[in-house]
Design a protein around this motif. Structure first.
Motif, PDB file in Angstrom:
ATOM      1  N   SER A 191      -6.083  10.818   7.797  1.00 24.54           N
ATOM      2  CA  SER A 191      -7.216   9.838   7.612  1.00 24.54           C
ATOM      3  C   SER A 191      -6.835   9.120   6.257  1.00 24.54           C
ATOM      4  CB  SER A 191      -8.281  10.701   7.377  1.00 24.54           C
ATOM      5  OG  SER A 191      -9.475   9.881   6.930  1.00 24.54           O
ATOM      6  N   GLY A 192      -7.060   7.857   6.389  1.00 26.73           N
ATOM      7  CA  GLY A 192      -6.547   6.983   5.072  1.00 26.73           C
ATOM      8  C   GLY A 192      -4.993   6.741   5.013  1.00 26.73           C
ATOM      9  N   GLY A 193      -4.154   7.370   6.164  1.00 25.60           N
ATOM     10  CA  GLY A 193      -2.851   6.936   6.118  1.00 25.60           C
ATOM     11  C   GLY A 193      -2.763   5.273   6.675  1.00 25.60           C
ATOM     12  N   ARG A 194      -1.628   4.718   6.248  1.00 23.44           N
ATOM     13  CA  ARG A 194      -1.470   3.266   6.695  1.00 23.44           C
ATOM     14  C   ARG A 194      -0.256   3.363   7.649  1.00 23.44           C
ATOM     15  NH1 ARG A 194      -3.778   2.819   1.477  1.00 23.44           N
ATOM     16  NH2 ARG A 194      -4.886   1.096   1.600  1.00 23.44           N
ATOM     17  N   LEU A 195      -0.458   2.455   8.480  1.00 25.93           N
ATOM     18  CA  LEU A 195       0.570   1.862   9.537  1.00 25.93           C
ATOM     19  C   LEU A 195       0.932   0.396   9.310  1.00 25.93           C
ATOM     20  CD1 LEU A 195       2.157   1.948  12.494  1.00 25.93           C
ATOM     21  CD2 LEU A 195      -0.161   1.655  13.689  1.00 25.93           C
ATOM     22  N   VAL A 196       2.205   0.209   9.253  1.00 27.52           N
ATOM     23  CA  VAL A 196       2.463  -1.156   9.212  1.00 27.52           C
ATOM     24  C   VAL A 196       3.605  -1.298  10.085  1.00 27.52           C
ATOM     25  CG1 VAL A 196       4.323  -2.825   7.740  1.00 27.52           C
ATOM     26  CG2 VAL A 196       2.595  -1.409   6.614  1.00 27.52           C
ATOM     27  N   PHE A 197       3.572  -2.428  10.910  1.00 24.32           N
ATOM     28  CA  PHE A 197       4.420  -2.839  12.056  1.00 24.32           C
ATOM     29  C   PHE A 197       4.659  -4.453  12.315  1.00 24.32           C
ATOM     30  CE2 PHE A 197       1.363  -3.977  15.399  1.00 24.32           C
ATOM     31  CZ  PHE A 197       0.179  -3.293  15.031  1.00 24.32           C
ATOM     32  N   LEU A 198       5.818  -4.692  12.529  1.00 24.69           N
ATOM     33  CA  LEU A 198       6.253  -6.007  12.374  1.00 24.69           C
ATOM     34  C   LEU A 198       7.147  -6.431  13.666  1.00 24.69           C
ATOM     35  CD1 LEU A 198       8.164  -7.778   9.616  1.00 24.69           C
ATOM     36  CD2 LEU A 198       9.131  -7.824  11.702  1.00 24.69           C
ATOM     37  N   GLY A 199       7.071  -7.415  14.225  1.00 29.56           N
ATOM     38  CA  GLY A 199       7.529  -8.176  15.443  1.00 29.56           C
ATOM     39  C   GLY A 199       7.346  -9.442  15.728  1.00 29.56           C
ATOM     40  N   ASN A 200       7.781 -10.062  17.110  1.00 32.99           N
ATOM     41  CA  ASN A 200       7.504 -11.283  17.183  1.00 32.99           C
ATOM     42  C   ASN A 200       6.052 -11.629  17.143  1.00 32.99           C
ATOM     43  OD1 ASN A 200       9.675 -10.154  19.527  1.00 32.99           O
ATOM     44  ND2 ASN A 200      10.544 -11.681  17.948  1.00 32.99           N
ATOM     45  N   SER A 238       0.761  -1.139   0.063  1.00 33.89           N
ATOM     46  CA  SER A 238      -0.177   0.023  -0.022  1.00 33.89           C
ATOM     47  C   SER A 238       0.688   1.287   0.057  1.00 33.89           C
ATOM     48  CB  SER A 238      -0.900  -0.271   1.200  1.00 33.89           C
ATOM     49  OG  SER A 238      -0.186   0.110   2.486  1.00 33.89           O
ATOM     50  N   PHE A 239       2.216   1.228   0.092  1.00 33.27           N
ATOM     51  CA  PHE A 239       3.306   2.265   0.125  1.00 33.27           C
ATOM     52  C   PHE A 239       3.169   3.003  -1.262  1.00 33.27           C
ATOM     53  CE2 PHE A 239       7.175   4.076   0.042  1.00 33.27           C
ATOM     54  CZ  PHE A 239       7.011   5.058   1.072  1.00 33.27           C
ATOM     55  N   ALA A 240       2.668   4.229  -1.167  1.00 28.65           N
ATOM     56  CA  ALA A 240       2.744   5.248  -2.118  1.00 28.65           C
ATOM     57  C   ALA A 240       3.569   6.638  -1.747  1.00 28.65           C
ATOM     58  CB  ALA A 240       1.348   5.507  -2.573  1.00 28.65           C
ATOM     59  N   GLY A 241       4.717   6.434  -1.220  1.00 21.99           N
ATOM     60  CA  GLY A 241       5.455   7.898  -1.020  1.00 21.99           C
ATOM     61  C   GLY A 241       4.754   8.397   0.139  1.00 21.99           C
ATOM     62  N   GLY A 242       5.098   9.856   0.082  1.00 21.03           N
ATOM     63  CA  GLY A 242       4.739  10.842   1.122  1.00 21.03           C
ATOM     64  C   GLY A 242       5.463  10.809   2.183  1.00 21.03           C
ATOM     65  N   ARG A 243       4.877  11.541   3.265  1.00 16.59           N
ATOM     66  CA  ARG A 243       5.443  11.848   4.643  1.00 16.59           C
ATOM     67  C   ARG A 243       5.492  10.657   5.132  1.00 16.59           C
ATOM     68  NH1 ARG A 243       1.643  16.223   5.907  1.00 16.59           N
ATOM     69  NH2 ARG A 243       0.503  14.907   4.675  1.00 16.59           N
ATOM     70  N   VAL A 244       6.435  10.040   5.788  1.00 16.07           N
ATOM     71  CA  VAL A 244       6.785   8.805   6.306  1.00 16.07           C
ATOM     72  C   VAL A 244       7.348   8.949   7.842  1.00 16.07           C
ATOM     73  CG1 VAL A 244       7.847   6.414   6.318  1.00 16.07           C
ATOM     74  CG2 VAL A 244       7.247   7.559   4.169  1.00 16.07           C
ATOM     75  N   ILE A 245       6.854   8.437   8.639  1.00 16.05           N
ATOM     76  CA  ILE A 245       7.500   8.085  10.179  1.00 16.05           C
ATOM     77  C   ILE A 245       7.861   7.134  10.564  1.00 16.05           C
ATOM     78  CG2 ILE A 245       5.195   8.420  11.412  1.00 16.05           C
ATOM     79  CD1 ILE A 245       6.828   9.841  13.557  1.00 16.05           C
ATOM     80  N   GLU A 246       9.078   6.654  10.873  1.00 14.23           N
ATOM     81  CA  GLU A 246       9.639   5.331  11.346  1.00 14.23           C
ATOM     82  C   GLU A 246       9.612   5.376  12.813  1.00 14.23           C
ATOM     83  OE1 GLU A 246      13.093   3.359   9.923  1.00 14.23           O
ATOM     84  OE2 GLU A 246      12.605   1.577  10.896  1.00 14.23           O
ATOM     85  N   LEU A 247       8.914   4.743  13.616  1.00 16.79           N
ATOM     86  CA  LEU A 247       8.991   4.537  14.823  1.00 16.79           C
ATOM     87  C   LEU A 247       9.795   3.774  15.477  1.00 16.79           C
ATOM     88  CD1 LEU A 247       4.919   4.586  14.891  1.00 16.79           C
ATOM     89  CD2 LEU A 247       6.389   6.636  15.510  1.00 16.79           C
ATOM     90  N   GLY A 248      10.760   4.300  16.222  1.00 15.21           N
ATOM     91  CA  GLY A 248      11.933   3.300  16.690  1.00 15.21           C
ATOM     92  C   GLY A 248      12.849   2.923  15.512  1.00 15.21           C
ATOM     93  N   CYS A 249      13.414   3.768  14.711  1.00 16.14           N
ATOM     94  CA  CYS A 249      14.050   3.615  13.682  1.00 16.14           C
ATOM     95  C   CYS A 249      15.508   2.883  13.862  1.00 16.14           C
ATOM     96  CB  CYS A 249      14.370   4.732  12.713  1.00 16.14           C
ATOM     97  SG  CYS A 249      15.674   6.111  13.506  1.00 16.14           S
ATOM     98  N   GLY A 250      15.983   2.948  14.916  1.00 17.37           N
ATOM     99  CA  GLY A 250      17.546   2.363  15.106  1.00 17.37           C
ATOM    100  C   GLY A 250      18.313   2.838  14.061  1.00 17.37           C
TER     101      GLY A 250
END
Ligand SMILES: C[S@@+](CC[C@H](N)C(=O)[O-])C[C@H]1O[C@@H](n2cnc3c(N)ncnc32)[C@H](O)[C@@H]1O
Length: 240
Positions: free
Chosen positions: A135-144, A39-51
């Motif tokens: 509104s309409g923005g996506r969140l993707v998160f991955l973990g155990n 679903s990624f289409a560019g735009g303003r992105v925030i990485e939460l805990g980017c390491g």
């Protein structure tokens, strides 16, 4: 804790920065297989805990404008070194992902690979992610995966085939051998929390090692286990 650990993550960060295609998690599943960014289409992105910032680097190369947020100055310093090495720069912000210094509705896409996804309290970081996403923005998160966290042993041993802890009220987890605090929820509680914060769930991707994978160096799960149960899971959700 992450300031102390930061030097140990630099080499792995450099390898990940060098990948031409995103590769996810402990088994390095390629984006073409995992499809976490469909679903990624560019735009303003925030990485939460980017390491070390490699996920932001990938999203920048895919046309996004990322900001990496981390509360460890040591990790951000590694990210800066890698920005210089690869000649790719984006803002890095020293902040707590549970309390973001950004305005409401200011991002199109939020992502966390083992950052806020497991190291922040979901009852704090998910509302924050919802707040800063439009509104309409996506969140993707991955973990155990939840299955892994139910089956993993205390101490160093790998995940077992029996249940080691209750699913009920799963939330905060601490370990004997390190000072870290992780957070893991049951799927039911996760869904309630996401929906309460205005997210609809687009997918829950259960990650298995790709055929021929031999990456068996993570002590908490064996290849045999990971072939039968997903050791990792990724949530793909949309702010409605
Ligand atoms: C395993 S790293 C994941 C980042 C990246 N995918 C990587 O592997 O380099 C976890 C990161 O989460 C960060 N982190 C932990 N708690 C945080 C918080 N409350 N706010 C922001 N970042 C946090 C740590 O400092 C660490 O850099």
């Amino acid at each position: 804790m992450w300031d102390t650990w930061a030097p140990d993550w630099l080499a792995r960060g450099e390898l990940a920065w060098g990948k031409t295609e995103p590769c996810w998690g402990i088994h390095q599943i390629s984006e073409s297989e995992a499809q976490l960014l469909a679903s990624f289409a560019g735009g303003r992105v925030i990485e939460l805990g980017c390491g070390t910032g490699y996920v932001s680097a990938w999203l920048s190369r895919l046309g996004g404008s990322p900001i990496g947020v981390d509360n460890s100055l040591g990790q951000l310093s590694s990210a800066r070194q890698l920005q210089n090495l690869f000649g790719l720069h984006f803002p890095l912000v020293h902040a707590n992902a549970e309390q973001l210094p950004f305005a409401d509705n200011s991002f199109d896409f939020a992502i966390s690979e083992y950052g806020a996804a497991i190291w922040c309290d979901p009852y704090r970081w998910i509302p924050e992610a919802a707040r800063v996403l439009r509104s309409g923005g996506r969140l993707v998160f991955l973990g155990n995966s939840t299955q892994l966290m139910l089956s993993v042993s205390e101490g160093d041993g790998p995940a077992t085939t029996s249940l080691r802890r209750p699913l009920r009220d799963m939330h905060r987890m601490e370990w004997d051998d390190d000072p870290g605090v992780e957070f893991h929820l049951s799927h039911g509680d996760r869904i309630k929390l996401l929906r309460a914060n205005g997210f609809e769930i687009e997918d829950l991707v259960e990650l298995y090692p790709p055929a021929g994978s031999s990456n068996d160096h993570y002590g908490f799960v064996t290849m045999e286990w990971a072939k039968q149960w997903p050791a990792e899971e990724a949530w793909l959700v949309r702010r409605v």
